[in-house]
Write a protein that holds these residues in place. Structure first.
Motif, mmCIF file in Angstrom:
data_model
loop_
_atom_site.group_PDB
_atom_site.id
_atom_site.type_symbol
_atom_site.label_atom_id
_atom_site.label_comp_id
_atom_site.label_asym_id
_atom_site.label_seq_id
_atom_site.Cartn_x
_atom_site.Cartn_y
_atom_site.Cartn_z
ATOM 1 N N VAL B 219 0.852 -1.190 0.000
ATOM 2 C CA VAL B 219 0.000 0.000 0.000
ATOM 3 C C VAL B 219 0.890 1.244 0.000
ATOM 4 N N GLY B 220 0.505 2.221 -0.829
ATOM 5 C CA GLY B 220 1.212 3.506 -0.863
ATOM 6 C C GLY B 220 0.279 4.628 -0.454
ATOM 7 N N GLY B 221 0.845 5.817 -0.239
ATOM 8 C CA GLY B 221 0.064 6.977 0.189
ATOM 9 C C GLY B 221 0.016 7.107 1.705
ATOM 10 N N LEU B 222 0.893 6.402 2.387
ATOM 11 C CA LEU B 222 0.863 6.364 3.857
ATOM 12 C C LEU B 222 1.934 7.277 4.449
ATOM 13 N N GLY B 223 1.598 7.863 5.586
ATOM 14 C CA GLY B 223 2.534 8.760 6.261
ATOM 15 C C GLY B 223 3.835 8.089 6.651
ATOM 16 N N ASP B 224 3.792 6.785 6.858
ATOM 17 C CA ASP B 224 5.000 6.051 7.240
ATOM 18 C C ASP B 224 5.797 5.562 6.040
ATOM 19 N N GLY B 225 5.322 5.880 4.828
ATOM 20 C CA GLY B 225 5.976 5.355 3.640
ATOM 21 C C GLY B 225 5.265 4.095 3.187
ATOM 22 N N PRO B 226 5.611 3.614 1.982
ATOM 23 C CA PRO B 226 4.932 2.435 1.445
ATOM 24 C C PRO B 226 5.200 1.206 2.314
ATOM 25 N N LEU B 227 4.167 0.366 2.459
ATOM 26 C CA LEU B 227 4.275 -0.786 3.353
ATOM 27 C C LEU B 227 3.668 -2.029 2.721
ATOM 28 N N ARG B 228 4.201 -3.182 3.074
ATOM 29 C CA ARG B 228 3.500 -4.439 2.770
ATOM 30 C C ARG B 228 2.524 -4.721 3.907
ATOM 31 N N SER B 229 1.460 -5.445 3.578
ATOM 32 C CA SER B 229 0.514 -5.851 4.610
ATOM 33 C C SER B 229 0.617 -7.348 4.840
ATOM 34 N N GLY B 230 1.235 -7.709 5.939
ATOM 35 C CA GLY B 230 1.346 -9.122 6.295
ATOM 36 C C GLY B 230 -0.023 -9.748 6.531
ATOM 37 N N ALA B 231 -0.949 -8.965 7.093
ATOM 38 C CA ALA B 231 -2.291 -9.496 7.378
ATOM 39 C C ALA B 231 -3.007 -9.857 6.077
ATOM 40 N N ALA B 232 -2.897 -8.998 5.065
ATOM 41 C CA ALA B 232 -3.538 -9.314 3.785
ATOM 42 C C ALA B 232 -2.879 -10.535 3.152
ATOM 43 N N GLU B 233 -1.562 -10.582 3.211
ATOM 44 C CA GLU B 233 -0.841 -11.668 2.551
ATOM 45 C C GLU B 233 -1.167 -13.019 3.188
#
Lengths: 156, 292
Positions: B219-233
């Motif tokens: 996911v992009g557009g986040l204040g912390d920078g782009p992240l992977r989502s372990g929960a989705a994966e």
């Protein structure tokens, strides 16, 4: 601080010593005195009025330094017509009343001229998508889209 | 908006010449410029005040896409217009085309480059989440030699990367994808093709029965920078394309897990809704692309 460049604009070569920080749009307007290319958004890269073609590709000339164009070929709106004869796209803009104040028109023509070369038979959706980088505050775009459609037909 | 004085402009023909040029300056005084669609804005607002600009436009070895048995190599200065047309990316790596075709506008796509965007790592950029979901390997070269970093290690918070000022991002490398792999990217912004408020990228590999054997979601557009989502994966493991409840549950877990910010573009809850809604779309596309 200065570099000597040789930039070809509409077939004419301009050899000049220029400050490195000079923007390409200002070289075109102030050094080459081709004032058809406009500055709409105070060089923020958002309005598209300064769109020119760099080696045939539509780009915003406020997002480049003039030194970056050294050795390259620039086409501006003044370079579209041959011997005073307007292109089918320019004629279509006239016939469809696709400009009111005309300030954005040079940038739109330079963008759509290349767009139609790459996509000679565009859908309305593709034309509208292609125009995203050009702001027009007069026309509401409808007549511009009609003009581009008509030009595509005439060029076919 | 006008640049501060720039002492020197250099246009090297090779990576070696570019490294020699940067070596003549103190750290941070020379700026590598690719397409300049973000960096020139920073130079004009004087957020960056480089003494020297090293223009990478003539370095042919940095540009173009090549494919062989080991995978796909995307040269860092390949522009978006070229990537949007690159059919060798279809299927497993089609998310790159999805993103490239909708970055900015035609003029930006004609000049902006994938590597430039990744090095800038702007909060609202499309390529950072794509590089995470696709597990791109970033190849860098500097005076100390070459090194390769996974996208996750390369990208930091907004405007931060592991690249040193005197290093050049050479290429983005994608391994040959397993069979039955598909990817997709979609963003949402306030107007068509605007900078994304949220962008979601998914890459899925299916097993013989068509169920998801492995998933990467970013996911992009986040204040912390782009992240992977372990929960989705993990939530997508074993799920089939038609399992809409399981997909929705995985995305709910993703939107619960990811911290979203509120700002003038969207509040935190709306960003979470976008993660779920765009996520469902890209997962459906990735399943369809993996199955063909």
């Amino acid at each position: 601080m200065k570099t000597t460049v040789n930039i070809t604009i509409n077939g004419e070569s301009y050899e000049e010593s220029i400050p490195n920080r000079l923007l390409l749009v200002d070289f075109i307007r102030d050094v080459a005195a081709q004032t058809g290319t406009h500055v709409g958004c105070t060089y923020e890269g958002v309005c598209g009025a300064c769109t020119i073609q760099l080696d045939g590709a539509a780009v915003k000339s406020c997002l480049m330094l003039a030194v970056q164009a050294d050795g390259h070929e620039i086409t501006t709106v003044e370079g579209l017509a041959t011997d005073g004869e307007l292109t089918p796209l320019q004629i279509a803009f006239n016939e469809h009343h696709a400009l009111q104040c005309g300030y954005c028109t040079p940038g739109i023509l330079m963008n759509m001229d290349e767009f139609l070369k790459k996509n000679p038979d565009p859908t309305e959706e593709e034309i509208r998508h292609g125009l995203i980088g050009n702001l027009c505050r007069c026309t509401g775009y409808s007549h511009i889209v009609e003009a581009v459609k008509d030009a595509a037909k005439k060029l076919a | 908006m006008y640049p501060a004085a720039i002492e020197e402009y250099v246009r090297p023909q090779t990576i070696a010449e570019a490294l020699a040029a940067v070596g003549r300056f103190d750290e941070g005084d020379a700026l590598f410029l690719a397409g300049g669609q973000s960096a020139m804005q920073a130079v004009k607002t004087r957020l960056l005040r480089p003494r020297c600009i090293i223009d990478l436009q003539a370095v042919a070895e940095l540009r173009g896409v090549s494919v062989d048995g080991s995978g796909v190599r995307i040269g860092a200065t390949t522009n978006y217009a070229a990537l949007a047309e690159e059919s060798s990316l279809d299927g497993a790596y089609q998310a790159v085309r999805d993103a490239a075709a909708r970055v900015g506008d035609r003029q930006v796509r004609n000049r902006g480059t994938i590597g430039g965007s990744l090095c800038w790592n702007y909060i609202a950029a499309c390529m950072p989440p794509v590089s995470l979901a696709l597990n791109m390997e970033m190849k860098l070269i500097g005076k100390g030699g070459e090194r390769s970093l996974a996208a996750e290690d390369f990208l930091g918070g907004p405007l931060e990367t592991e690249r040193e000022d005197d290093e050049i991002l050479v290429s983005l490398n994608l391994p040959a994808a397993p069979a039955a792999t598909g990817s997709a990217y979609k963003k949402w912004g306030l107007v068509t093709d605007a900078l994304p408020v949220v962008g979601v990228c998914a890459m899925l590999t299916l097993d013989g029965s068509g169920a998801c054997a492995s998933a990467r979601v970013a996911v992009g557009g986040l204040g912390d920078g782009p992240l992977r989502s372990g929960a989705a994966e993990s939530g997508l493991a074993g799920v089939s394309a038609g399992d809409s409840d399981a997909i929705a549950a995985a995305l709910q877990a993703a939107s619960d897990e990811i911290e979203t910010q509120s700002d003038m573009w969207a509040d935190s809850d709306y960003r979470k809704l976008l993660i779920r809604s765009l996520g469902a779309e890209v997962i459906a596309s990735a399943f369809a692309r993996a199955a063909t």
